[in-house]
Design an enzyme around this catalytic site. Structure first.
Site, PDB file in Angstrom:
ATOM      1  N   ASP A 134       4.368  -4.003 -15.800  1.00  0.00           N
ATOM      2  CA  ASP A 134       3.590  -3.122 -15.332  1.00  0.00           C
ATOM      3  C   ASP A 134       3.455  -1.843 -16.581  1.00  0.00           C
ATOM      4  O   ASP A 134       3.334  -0.560 -16.110  1.00  0.00           O
ATOM      5  CB  ASP A 134       4.359  -2.386 -14.119  1.00  0.00           C
ATOM      6  CG  ASP A 134       3.611  -1.382 -13.439  1.00  0.00           C
ATOM      7  OD1 ASP A 134       2.375  -1.554 -13.433  1.00  0.00           O
ATOM      8  OD2 ASP A 134       4.303  -0.510 -12.633  1.00  0.00           O
ATOM      9  N   CYS A 188      -1.937 -14.125   5.931  1.00  0.00           N
ATOM     10  CA  CYS A 188      -2.321 -12.871   6.742  1.00  0.00           C
ATOM     11  C   CYS A 188      -3.015 -13.168   8.293  1.00  0.00           C
ATOM     12  O   CYS A 188      -2.310 -12.438   9.107  1.00  0.00           O
ATOM     13  CB  CYS A 188      -3.040 -11.930   6.047  1.00  0.00           C
ATOM     14  SG  CYS A 188      -2.062 -11.011   4.736  1.00  0.00           S
ATOM     15  N   CYS A 198      -0.459   2.305   8.344  1.00  0.00           N
ATOM     16  CA  CYS A 198      -0.384   3.316   7.042  1.00  0.00           C
ATOM     17  C   CYS A 198      -0.578   4.899   7.413  1.00  0.00           C
ATOM     18  O   CYS A 198      -1.441   5.194   8.367  1.00  0.00           O
ATOM     19  CB  CYS A 198      -1.431   3.035   6.311  1.00  0.00           C
ATOM     20  SG  CYS A 198      -1.574   4.019   4.699  1.00  0.00           S
ATOM     21  N   CYS A 248       5.347  -5.611   7.625  1.00  0.00           N
ATOM     22  CA  CYS A 248       4.734  -6.902   7.320  1.00  0.00           C
ATOM     23  C   CYS A 248       5.677  -7.895   7.942  1.00  0.00           C
ATOM     24  O   CYS A 248       6.926  -8.019   7.601  1.00  0.00           O
ATOM     25  CB  CYS A 248       4.420  -7.089   5.870  1.00  0.00           C
ATOM     26  SG  CYS A 248       3.833  -8.662   5.502  1.00  0.00           S
TER      27      CYS A 248
END
Length: 312
Positions: A134, A188, A198, A248
């Site tokens: 990253d 998904c 969210c 999730c």
């Protein structure tokens, strides 16, 4: 069948497992053709907010051979950070993202990557390459998906069927010809839990996150005042956010990490809102000595605390 290529691939995966990586997958180091229009569209819609660095090195983001001349393979690695117990998640208390509980992952994983590359050189011979955590223009999620590590979820995190999504992604880009793995399919389905949950509606459509609305961006990347439009929507997060991952269904498979460096400072478990509001420079440096939280500095964390608590 190239037996040497298969042998080298097996050595890499074995060494990665010995160092504690939870997954190791291989991709051929080629141009990420399908990612180019997606990245360009995302940037043109200004979804990167003040993260101007995302506009830089466009070609290098898409072609690893421009980062590592002579590169032939991208080795994608996953390293679990799911905690034994979640701290700072009591009702009405302020929260920081689970990835930031302990020592900054850049230090921990980069050391492991260097050890992996050195072990490969001893076992295989001269290998030219670089390690990435990253910290460079590498599209780690795209490479992870190509390597079979998982699929890109609707929240744009990589999801692995066995691990969930609470893991760091790292890469070795090397000049060794290896046996590539196949991507996995998208599991998904019709689920929209991450989109629905969210707090700031940052997941504007499946597989697209407006970074400038994401709580992680607002509490970490944004250097200016947090816009008033997000008042009352921060869900008590003062550094990062885990909501889309917490909801999730695939994270029911998340198992606790085995990395002592990721254990939180004991004092963090008992922090109340008043403690955060009265945080001193001395305590900040003690709690977050080697933590990713230091990215915000004390002033940034104080800004986040003030913005969240003003709405409570």
């Amino acid at each position: 069948m190239n037996l040497q290529r298969i042998r080298h691939t097996n050595i890499i995966k074995q060494k990665a497992a010995e160092l504690g990586f939870d997954f190791c997958g291989i991709s051929a180091a080629t141009f990420l053709e399908e990612e180019a229009p997606r990245l360009e569209k995302w940037l043109n819609r200004h979804m990167h907010g003040q993260m101007s660095y995302m506009e830089n090195h466009f070609d290098k983001r898409l072609d690893p051979r421009l980062l590592v001349p002579g590169a032939k393979s991208v080795v994608s690695l996953l390293y679990n950070y799911y905690p034994v117990k979640k701290i700072l998640h009591q009702d009405d208390e302020l929260k920081i993202s689970k990835y930031a509980y302990g020592t900054d992952y850049h230090f921990v994983i980069k050391d492991k990557l260097k050890s992996l590359l050195e072990a490969l050189r001893q076992e295989i011979g001269d290998i030219d390459g670089r390690v990435f955590v990253d910290s460079a223009p590498v599209m780690d999620k795209a490479w992870a998906a190509r390597s079979g590590a998982g699929w890109l979820g609707k929240h744009t995190n990589i999801i692995n069927r066995k691990l969930g999504s609470f893991f760091f992604i790292a890469e070795l880009i090397i000049d060794l010809d290896l046996e590539p793995d196949a991507p996995t399919k998208d599991y998904c389905g019709t689920c929209t839990r991450c989109i629905d949950a969210c707090p700031t509606d940052a997941i504007v459509e499946p597989y697209v996150v407006d970074g400038s609305k994401c709580i992680s961006y607002l509490t970490i990347e944004l250097k200016d005042k947090i816009p008033d439009e997000f008042a009352g929507k921060m869900d008590n997060w003062i550094f990062g956010c885990d909501v889309c991952q917490d909801v999730c269904p695939w994270n029911r498979f998340a198992a606790p990490h085995r990395e002592p460096a990721f254990e939180p400072h004991p004092h963090l478990e008992h922090m109340k809102t008043s403690d955060w509001q009265e945080l001193t420079e001395e305590l900040f440096n003690e709690l977050f000595k080697k933590s990713a939280v230091k990215r915000t500095k004390l002033t940034g964390l104080q800004r986040n605390v003030a913005f969240v608590t003003e709405q409570k």
